[in-house]
Write a protein that holds these residues in place. Sequence first.
Motif, PDB file in Angstrom:
ATOM      1  N   ASP A   1      13.230  13.239  -6.116  1.00  0.00           N
ATOM      2  CA  ASP A   1      14.765  12.635  -4.876  1.00  0.00           C
ATOM      3  C   ASP A   1      14.050  11.387  -4.187  1.00  0.00           C
ATOM      4  O   ASP A   1      14.259  10.391  -4.695  1.00  0.00           O
ATOM      5  CB  ASP A   1      15.445  13.799  -5.350  1.00  0.00           C
ATOM      6  N   LEU A   2      12.881  12.039  -3.007  1.00  0.00           N
ATOM      7  CA  LEU A   2      12.856  10.546  -2.404  1.00  0.00           C
ATOM      8  C   LEU A   2      12.374  10.129  -2.700  1.00  0.00           C
ATOM      9  O   LEU A   2      12.555   8.611  -2.628  1.00  0.00           O
ATOM     10  CB  LEU A   2      11.922  11.024  -0.969  1.00  0.00           C
ATOM     11  N   ALA A   3      11.655   9.822  -3.979  1.00  0.00           N
ATOM     12  CA  ALA A   3      10.498   9.305  -4.509  1.00  0.00           C
ATOM     13  C   ALA A   3      12.006   8.262  -5.321  1.00  0.00           C
ATOM     14  O   ALA A   3      11.222   6.645  -5.214  1.00  0.00           O
ATOM     15  CB  ALA A   3       9.924   9.291  -5.391  1.00  0.00           C
ATOM     16  N   MET A   4      12.519   8.188  -5.832  1.00  0.00           N
ATOM     17  CA  MET A   4      13.344   7.241  -6.112  1.00  0.00           C
ATOM     18  C   MET A   4      13.539   6.647  -5.804  1.00  0.00           C
ATOM     19  O   MET A   4      14.555   5.549  -5.891  1.00  0.00           O
ATOM     20  CB  MET A   4      14.725   7.864  -7.513  1.00  0.00           C
ATOM     21  N   VAL A   5      14.170   6.984  -4.188  1.00  0.00           N
ATOM     22  CA  VAL A   5      15.022   6.183  -3.507  1.00  0.00           C
ATOM     23  C   VAL A   5      14.989   4.993  -2.611  1.00  0.00           C
ATOM     24  O   VAL A   5      14.629   3.789  -2.747  1.00  0.00           O
ATOM     25  CB  VAL A   5      16.246   7.150  -2.345  1.00  0.00           C
ATOM     26  N   LEU A   6      13.024   5.643  -2.259  1.00  0.00           N
ATOM     27  CA  LEU A   6      12.041   5.010  -1.781  1.00  0.00           C
ATOM     28  C   LEU A   6      11.440   4.098  -2.610  1.00  0.00           C
ATOM     29  O   LEU A   6      11.336   2.920  -1.735  1.00  0.00           O
ATOM     30  CB  LEU A   6      11.472   6.263  -1.052  1.00  0.00           C
ATOM     31  N   ALA A   7      10.811   4.334  -3.321  1.00  0.00           N
ATOM     32  CA  ALA A   7      10.352   2.628  -4.622  1.00  0.00           C
ATOM     33  C   ALA A   7      10.903   1.961  -4.422  1.00  0.00           C
ATOM     34  O   ALA A   7      10.393   0.729  -4.351  1.00  0.00           O
ATOM     35  CB  ALA A   7      10.060   4.007  -5.591  1.00  0.00           C
ATOM     36  N   PRO A   8      12.904   1.901  -4.801  1.00  0.00           N
ATOM     37  CA  PRO A   8      13.034   0.742  -4.542  1.00  0.00           C
ATOM     38  C   PRO A   8      12.815  -0.163  -2.658  1.00  0.00           C
ATOM     39  O   PRO A   8      13.003  -1.343  -2.818  1.00  0.00           O
ATOM     40  CB  PRO A   8      14.633   0.968  -5.295  1.00  0.00           C
ATOM     41  N   LEU A   9      13.404   0.447  -2.677  1.00  0.00           N
ATOM     42  CA  LEU A   9      13.490  -0.045  -1.075  1.00  0.00           C
ATOM     43  C   LEU A   9      12.388  -0.643  -0.631  1.00  0.00           C
ATOM     44  O   LEU A   9      12.046  -1.735   0.427  1.00  0.00           O
ATOM     45  CB  LEU A   9      14.108   1.204  -0.164  1.00  0.00           C
TER      46      LEU A   9
ATOM     47  N   ILE B   1       0.496  -1.277  -0.312  1.00  0.00           N
ATOM     48  CA  ILE B   1       0.355   0.037   0.170  1.00  0.00           C
ATOM     49  C   ILE B   1       1.147   1.020  -0.259  1.00  0.00           C
ATOM     50  O   ILE B   1       0.401   1.965  -0.479  1.00  0.00           O
ATOM     51  CB  ILE B   1      -0.917  -0.392   1.633  1.00  0.00           C
ATOM     52  N   PRO B   2       1.909   0.917   1.243  1.00  0.00           N
ATOM     53  CA  PRO B   2       2.877   2.452   0.897  1.00  0.00           C
ATOM     54  C   PRO B   2       3.248   2.815  -0.846  1.00  0.00           C
ATOM     55  O   PRO B   2       3.213   3.648  -1.197  1.00  0.00           O
ATOM     56  CB  PRO B   2       4.207   2.364   1.713  1.00  0.00           C
ATOM     57  N   LEU B   3       3.574   1.696  -1.301  1.00  0.00           N
ATOM     58  CA  LEU B   3       4.655   1.400  -2.696  1.00  0.00           C
ATOM     59  C   LEU B   3       3.505   2.243  -3.975  1.00  0.00           C
ATOM     60  O   LEU B   3       3.556   2.385  -4.561  1.00  0.00           O
ATOM     61  CB  LEU B   3       4.652   0.255  -2.869  1.00  0.00           C
ATOM     62  N   LEU B   4       1.842   1.577  -3.491  1.00  0.00           N
ATOM     63  CA  LEU B   4       1.099   2.340  -4.381  1.00  0.00           C
ATOM     64  C   LEU B   4       0.531   3.874  -3.427  1.00  0.00           C
ATOM     65  O   LEU B   4       0.696   4.296  -5.038  1.00  0.00           O
ATOM     66  CB  LEU B   4      -0.338   1.523  -4.512  1.00  0.00           C
ATOM     67  N   LEU B   5       0.423   4.111  -2.825  1.00  0.00           N
ATOM     68  CA  LEU B   5       0.768   5.390  -2.682  1.00  0.00           C
ATOM     69  C   LEU B   5       1.757   5.948  -2.950  1.00  0.00           C
ATOM     70  O   LEU B   5       1.806   7.646  -4.004  1.00  0.00           O
ATOM     71  CB  LEU B   5       0.499   5.763  -1.590  1.00  0.00           C
ATOM     72  N   LEU B   6       3.258   5.635  -3.181  1.00  0.00           N
ATOM     73  CA  LEU B   6       4.377   6.417  -3.760  1.00  0.00           C
ATOM     74  C   LEU B   6       3.793   6.298  -5.488  1.00  0.00           C
ATOM     75  O   LEU B   6       4.393   8.056  -5.492  1.00  0.00           O
ATOM     76  CB  LEU B   6       5.096   5.815  -3.374  1.00  0.00           C
ATOM     77  N   SER B   7       3.475   5.625  -5.372  1.00  0.00           N
ATOM     78  CA  SER B   7       3.048   5.519  -7.324  1.00  0.00           C
ATOM     79  C   SER B   7       1.557   6.629  -7.297  1.00  0.00           C
ATOM     80  O   SER B   7       2.236   6.881  -8.327  1.00  0.00           O
ATOM     81  CB  SER B   7       2.687   4.265  -7.550  1.00  0.00           C
TER      82      SER B   7
ATOM     83  N   ALA C   1      10.476   4.123  -9.274  1.00  0.00           N
ATOM     84  CA  ALA C   1      11.689   5.136  -9.657  1.00  0.00           C
ATOM     85  C   ALA C   1      11.884   5.631 -10.869  1.00  0.00           C
ATOM     86  O   ALA C   1      12.751   6.725 -10.877  1.00  0.00           O
ATOM     87  CB  ALA C   1      12.860   3.977  -8.961  1.00  0.00           C
ATOM     88  N   ALA C   2      12.064   4.426 -11.682  1.00  0.00           N
ATOM     89  CA  ALA C   2      12.254   5.120 -13.019  1.00  0.00           C
ATOM     90  C   ALA C   2      11.330   6.256 -13.335  1.00  0.00           C
ATOM     91  O   ALA C   2      11.834   7.304 -13.894  1.00  0.00           O
ATOM     92  CB  ALA C   2      11.949   3.754 -14.150  1.00  0.00           C
ATOM     93  N   VAL C   3       9.545   5.670 -13.015  1.00  0.00           N
ATOM     94  CA  VAL C   3       8.956   6.637 -13.521  1.00  0.00           C
ATOM     95  C   VAL C   3       9.187   8.686 -12.911  1.00  0.00           C
ATOM     96  O   VAL C   3       9.193   9.250 -13.508  1.00  0.00           O
ATOM     97  CB  VAL C   3       7.512   6.599 -13.645  1.00  0.00           C
ATOM     98  N   ALA C   4       9.961   8.172 -11.634  1.00  0.00           N
ATOM     99  CA  ALA C   4      10.167   9.879 -11.146  1.00  0.00           C
ATOM    100  C   ALA C   4      11.423  10.190 -11.292  1.00  0.00           C
ATOM    101  O   ALA C   4      11.478  11.336 -11.863  1.00  0.00           O
ATOM    102  CB  ALA C   4      10.552   9.112  -9.449  1.00  0.00           C
ATOM    103  N   LEU C   5      12.266   9.597 -12.200  1.00  0.00           N
ATOM    104  CA  LEU C   5      13.439   9.683 -12.699  1.00  0.00           C
ATOM    105  C   LEU C   5      13.183  10.114 -13.502  1.00  0.00           C
ATOM    106  O   LEU C   5      13.181  11.839 -14.250  1.00  0.00           O
ATOM    107  CB  LEU C   5      14.612   8.751 -12.793  1.00  0.00           C
ATOM    108  N   VAL C   6      12.322   9.961 -14.958  1.00  0.00           N
ATOM    109  CA  VAL C   6      11.750  10.166 -15.974  1.00  0.00           C
ATOM    110  C   VAL C   6      10.764  11.537 -16.259  1.00  0.00           C
ATOM    111  O   VAL C   6      11.512  12.866 -16.232  1.00  0.00           O
ATOM    112  CB  VAL C   6      10.400   9.495 -17.359  1.00  0.00           C
ATOM    113  N   VAL C   7      10.326  11.360 -15.046  1.00  0.00           N
ATOM    114  CA  VAL C   7       9.489  13.022 -14.506  1.00  0.00           C
ATOM    115  C   VAL C   7      10.438  14.171 -14.064  1.00  0.00           C
ATOM    116  O   VAL C   7       9.882  15.141 -14.424  1.00  0.00           O
ATOM    117  CB  VAL C   7       8.114  12.825 -13.121  1.00  0.00           C
ATOM    118  N   GLN C   8      11.764  13.629 -13.897  1.00  0.00           N
ATOM    119  CA  GLN C   8      12.334  14.723 -13.169  1.00  0.00           C
ATOM    120  C   GLN C   8      12.341  15.643 -14.311  1.00  0.00           C
ATOM    121  O   GLN C   8      13.273  16.247 -14.156  1.00  0.00           O
ATOM    122  CB  GLN C   8      13.472  13.967 -11.569  1.00  0.00           C
TER     123      GLN C   8
END
Length: 133
Positions: A71-79, A2-8, A126-133
């Motif tokens: 930046d936080l999403a790129m680090v937090l999502a894979p974790l 669920i946290p990963l879904l909210l982050l996405s 994480a990949a989507v956050a990188l592209v969006v950034q």
Amino acid sequence: MIPLLLLSIAVLAAGIERLMHWNRWKKEQPETIRMFRSELKDLDAGEASGRVDQLLRRLNRCFSRWEPSLDLAMVLAPLLGLLSTVLGLMQLFEVLGPQLVLPRTEGLTTRYGQMLVGTALGLVVAAVALVVQ
């Protein structure tokens, strides 16, 4: 998961907001540049340089609005994806029991699939956050 879904969802919202901002900038760009040129026309070199620096700082602030969050999403999502995998493995070992005997049910493959989905979703976010950034 669920946290990963909210982050996405948050990354997707930031991407949509950034896309809307760039579309708005593209439409307003000629007018903005015309306004900047008219402001700078009557100023001497020192004042114009200071005004250009001020305008560039304002533009940079507008364009980098969501960068710390992304930046936080790129680090937090894979974790979070990795955490999902570890929790799934723990549940899998619980089902196997102390003798590590495979059960005859189909639930084992479902749990294994959920682990892989969690990991993949973390990497995709994480990949989507990188592209969006």
